[in-house]
Design a protein around this motif. Structure first.
Motif, PDB file in Angstrom:
ATOM      1  N   SER A 106       0.812  -1.216   0.000  1.00 36.38           N
ATOM      2  CA  SER A 106       0.000   0.000   0.000  1.00 36.38           C
ATOM      3  C   SER A 106       0.847   1.270   0.000  1.00 36.38           C
ATOM      4  O   SER A 106       0.330   2.365  -0.195  1.00 36.38           O
ATOM      5  CB  SER A 106      -0.913   0.012   1.227  1.00 36.38           C
ATOM      6  N   GLU A 108       2.551   2.121   2.737  1.00 39.03           N
ATOM      7  CA  GLU A 108       2.792   2.431   4.146  1.00 39.03           C
ATOM      8  C   GLU A 108       4.181   1.965   4.563  1.00 39.03           C
ATOM      9  O   GLU A 108       4.651   0.906   4.133  1.00 39.03           O
ATOM     10  CB  GLU A 108       1.747   1.767   5.035  1.00 39.03           C
ATOM     11  N   GLU A 175      -1.039  -7.246   7.268  1.00 38.01           N
ATOM     12  CA  GLU A 175      -2.157  -6.573   6.620  1.00 38.01           C
ATOM     13  C   GLU A 175      -3.337  -7.529   6.521  1.00 38.01           C
ATOM     14  O   GLU A 175      -3.187  -8.756   6.540  1.00 38.01           O
ATOM     15  CB  GLU A 175      -1.738  -6.091   5.229  1.00 38.01           C
TER      16      GLU A 175
END
Length: 314
Positions: A106, A108, A175
């Protein structure tokens, strides 16, 4: 000859100035080597910063997350000139595999505090890892060599008190899209090593923990060491350094330039029961810090005892 050798050894071992490290003492960077073979040697270390997180609004919490707390996270806000795209950066106690950082699919970034390397300035090391992670593809980001001159964490983030979440385990590693049985087994093994921990809300940088059959409060304090020892000695001599009945101040850690007093607590105390006593203690401590009268003989004795119960971990 033996007396001459003893005198030479004493001179090599004893610091000549307050805060100075003797050649034969452990290097305060935490490497486990003697200072003369580490940051005290030519080329043995390019920098050593005694208080690397000074100036951060949550300095005490950063020290606690790096040295004491098993599993916790806090979002970091980067300055616009560092990242104009609003990347999500999460500071964490431990990243998977103890790597310095992980870049997720993502985008992050998980920035780990508890790492294997030690190059003398953890704040500079964190900044180097963070900048590398912002340019990296998804995966682990490492730091195998000293980063050299460059910005420090304080230079990259919008400084504000951290919004810290203490976790029961390391579920934040994973995740939602990765919930395989293999990952679940790995997390279970890691979680078994995490001592139950809670952050107090009534005061800053104080963490209750249960380790085996014992409970403790470990409270990272930003006050200058000498002044803090004087204040704690005043409270100890007055019999007011206990937080709750049967709890007692047993010693303190020194890490990254800050002292962390440690209280043993009766089994079953828990974190909630410490909130009001900790707030009351902070009020008493502030008053003791403001006291300027010389220590009495009893207070000097208490100070000496406290100083002898210090353990340096970084």
């Amino acid at each position: 000859m033996a007396k001459k050798n003893r005198n030479r050894q004493r001179a090599e071992t004893t610091p000549t100035e307050p805060g100075e490290v003797g050649p034969r003492q452990p290097c305060p960077c935490g490497s486990g080597k003697r200072y003369k073979a580490c940051h005290g040697a030519a080329g043995g270390g390019d920098v050593y910063v005694a208080r690397p997180f000074e100036g951060l609004a949550s300095e005490g919490d950063v020290v606690a997350l790096r040295e004491l707390v098993p599993a916790a996270t806090a979002p970091l806000t980067l300055r616009d000139d560092v990242d104009a795209h609003g990347r999500t950066v999460t500071l964490c106690t431990l990243a998977p595999g103890a790597v310095p950082a992980v870049v997720r699919d993502s985008g992050e970034v998980l920035l780990g505090l508890q790492v294997q390397h030690s190059f003398g300035d953890p704040s500079r090391d964190l900044a180097a890892v963070l900048l590398a992670a912002l340019e990296a593809e998804p995966g682990a980001v490492g730091l195998t060599d000293a980063p050299g001159p460059g910005p420090r964490l304080q230079d990259l983030v919008v400084d504000a008190p951290l919004d810290i979440t203490v976790h029961e385990g390391y579920g934040y590693w994973v995740e939602e899209s990765d919930q395989s049985p293999e990952v679940a087994e790995l997390l279970e093994q890691a979680d078994d090593q995490a001592a139950p921990t809670a952050r107090l809300a009534s005061v800053a940088s104080a963490y209750w923990t249960r380790m085996g059959s014992k409970e403790h409060l470990r409270w990272v304090m930003p006050e200058p060491e000498g002044e803090l020892l004087d204040a704690l000695a005043r409270l100890h001599a007055a019999g007011t350094d206990t937080l709750i009945p049967e709890g007692r101040l047993v010693g303190m850690f020194r890490a990254h330039g800050l002292l962390t007093p440690v209280w043993d607590l009766p089994v079953g105390t828990g974190a909630e029961a410490l909130e009001d006593p900790a707030a009351d203690f902070k009020t008493a401590l502030d008053a003791a810090l403001a006291e300027k009268a010389p220590l009495t003989s009893e207070e000097r004795s208490a100070r000496s005892g406290l100083a002898n119960r210090q353990v340096t971990i970084r």
